[in-house]
Design a protein around this motif. Structure first.
Motif, PDB file in Angstrom:
ATOM      1  N   ARG A  73       6.288 156.765  -1.807  1.00 13.67           N
ATOM      2  CA  ARG A  73       5.250 155.407  -2.226  1.00 13.67           C
ATOM      3  C   ARG A  73       4.639 155.576  -3.863  1.00 13.67           C
ATOM      4  N   CYS A  74       4.255 156.987  -3.569  1.00 16.22           N
ATOM      5  CA  CYS A  74       3.446 157.188  -4.982  1.00 16.22           C
ATOM      6  C   CYS A  74       3.989 158.281  -5.927  1.00 16.22           C
ATOM      7  N   LEU A  75       5.127 158.899  -5.444  1.00 14.50           N
ATOM      8  CA  LEU A  75       6.133 159.952  -6.037  1.00 14.50           C
ATOM      9  C   LEU A  75       5.501 161.252  -6.356  1.00 14.50           C
ATOM     10  N   CYS A 128       2.834 161.869   1.025  1.00 17.60           N
ATOM     11  CA  CYS A 128       1.856 162.574   0.741  1.00 17.60           C
ATOM     12  C   CYS A 128       0.833 162.510   1.860  1.00 17.60           C
ATOM     13  N   ASN A 129       0.823 161.387   2.362  1.00 17.76           N
ATOM     14  CA  ASN A 129      -0.178 161.177   3.435  1.00 17.76           C
ATOM     15  C   ASN A 129       0.299 159.799   4.190  1.00 17.76           C
ATOM     16  N   LYS A 130       0.035 159.622   5.554  1.00 19.25           N
ATOM     17  CA  LYS A 130       0.510 158.630   5.995  1.00 19.25           C
ATOM     18  C   LYS A 130      -0.072 157.338   5.642  1.00 19.25           C
ATOM     19  N   LEU A 135       1.999 152.958  -5.627  1.00 18.62           N
ATOM     20  CA  LEU A 135       1.750 152.758  -6.975  1.00 18.62           C
ATOM     21  C   LEU A 135       1.667 151.184  -7.128  1.00 18.62           C
ATOM     22  N   CYS A 136       0.713 150.749  -8.002  1.00 20.51           N
ATOM     23  CA  CYS A 136       0.731 149.267  -8.155  1.00 20.51           C
ATOM     24  C   CYS A 136       2.160 148.760  -8.805  1.00 20.51           C
ATOM     25  N   GLN A 137       2.676 147.711  -8.150  1.00 20.07           N
ATOM     26  CA  GLN A 137       4.029 147.479  -8.802  1.00 20.07           C
ATOM     27  C   GLN A 137       4.052 146.853  -9.976  1.00 20.07           C
ATOM     28  N   GLN A 141      -0.145 152.136 -11.633  1.00 26.79           N
ATOM     29  CA  GLN A 141      -1.372 152.940 -11.374  1.00 26.79           C
ATOM     30  C   GLN A 141      -1.000 153.409  -9.976  1.00 26.79           C
ATOM     31  N   ASN A 142      -1.428 154.934  -9.682  1.00 25.48           N
ATOM     32  CA  ASN A 142      -1.296 155.433  -8.384  1.00 25.48           C
ATOM     33  C   ASN A 142      -2.704 154.871  -7.704  1.00 25.48           C
ATOM     34  N   LEU A 143      -2.509 154.222  -6.779  1.00 28.05           N
ATOM     35  CA  LEU A 143      -3.328 153.405  -6.020  1.00 28.05           C
ATOM     36  C   LEU A 143      -4.407 154.520  -5.167  1.00 28.05           C
ATOM     37  N   ASN A 144      -4.006 155.807  -4.993  1.00 29.29           N
ATOM     38  CA  ASN A 144      -4.608 156.447  -4.159  1.00 29.29           C
ATOM     39  C   ASN A 144      -5.957 157.128  -5.150  1.00 29.29           C
ATOM     40  N   LEU A 145      -5.470 157.214  -6.382  1.00 27.75           N
ATOM     41  CA  LEU A 145      -6.302 157.673  -7.296  1.00 27.75           C
ATOM     42  C   LEU A 145      -7.435 156.795  -8.013  1.00 27.75           C
TER      43      LEU A 145
END
Ligand SMILES: [Zn+2]
Ligand SMILES: [Zn+2]
Length: 171
Positions: A73-75, A128-130, A135-137, A141-145
């Motif tokens: 999902r976020c690479l 990385c985590n369930k 990332l925003c399509q 932007q990595n939406l976890n950060l």
């Protein structure tokens, strides 16, 4: 391949009453699927038993190690524990495409068997985590950060096509 997972079976073959305890650690290279893998220098643990049976040598063991990968999902880097329980038969005259593994004379090498079983357990869709938000399509932007402003601006394509239509006003 390394000899870390080899053991002699001369005594086992001579005396079927013996159960050999296995407690092995080692490294095996090139265990991977598309998005996850086991690092070449990662320690692989194997604990179990080997015994002589009519057909050959039966190995029952628990194998454990760690996998690495890339979150789909976020690479970002992803990792986790890998554990698998196996029961495998080693035959002196195993069929090349059969369900059993070959062994040569007095030594059984578990490496190929370990590799096969770990490959099957590697995650095909590593995260990385369930709860990874990905990332925003639109802006990447990595939406976890951090969050981004895109969500408000994005209009559902169906509503967008309707937005140009003027509805007659009721009188
Ligand atoms: Zn992620
Ligand atoms: Zn965005």
């Amino acid at each position: 391949m390394s000899r870390d997972f080899s053991f002699g079976v001369t005594k086992l073959l001579r005396d079927p009453a013996i159960v050999k305890q296995l407690d092995m650690q080692g490294q095996i290279s090139e265990i991977f699927v598309t998005s996850s893998w086991i690092a070449d220098n990662e320690i692989i643990n194997l604990e179990g038993v080997a015994e002589s049976v009519h057909e050959g040598i039966l190995v029952k063991a628990n194998i454990s190690t760690k996998w690495l990968g890339e979150c789909v999902r976020c690479l970002s880097p992803a990792s986790g524990d890998l554990k698998v329980s196996v029961i495998e038969l080693f035959e002196e005259k195993a069929e090349p495409e059969g369900d059993t593994y070959p062994f040569d004379g007095d030594v059984v090498d578990l490496s190929e068997m370990i590799k096969d079983n770990l490959v099957l357990e590697l995650p095909l869709v590593p995260l990385c985590n369930k709860d990874c938000r990905g990332l925003c399509q639109h802006c990447g932007q990595n939406l976890n950060l951090a969050s981004c402003d895109c969500v408000d601006k994005v209009i559902d394509p169906i509503w967008e096509s309707l937005s140009g239509i003027e509805f007659p006003e009721e009188t």
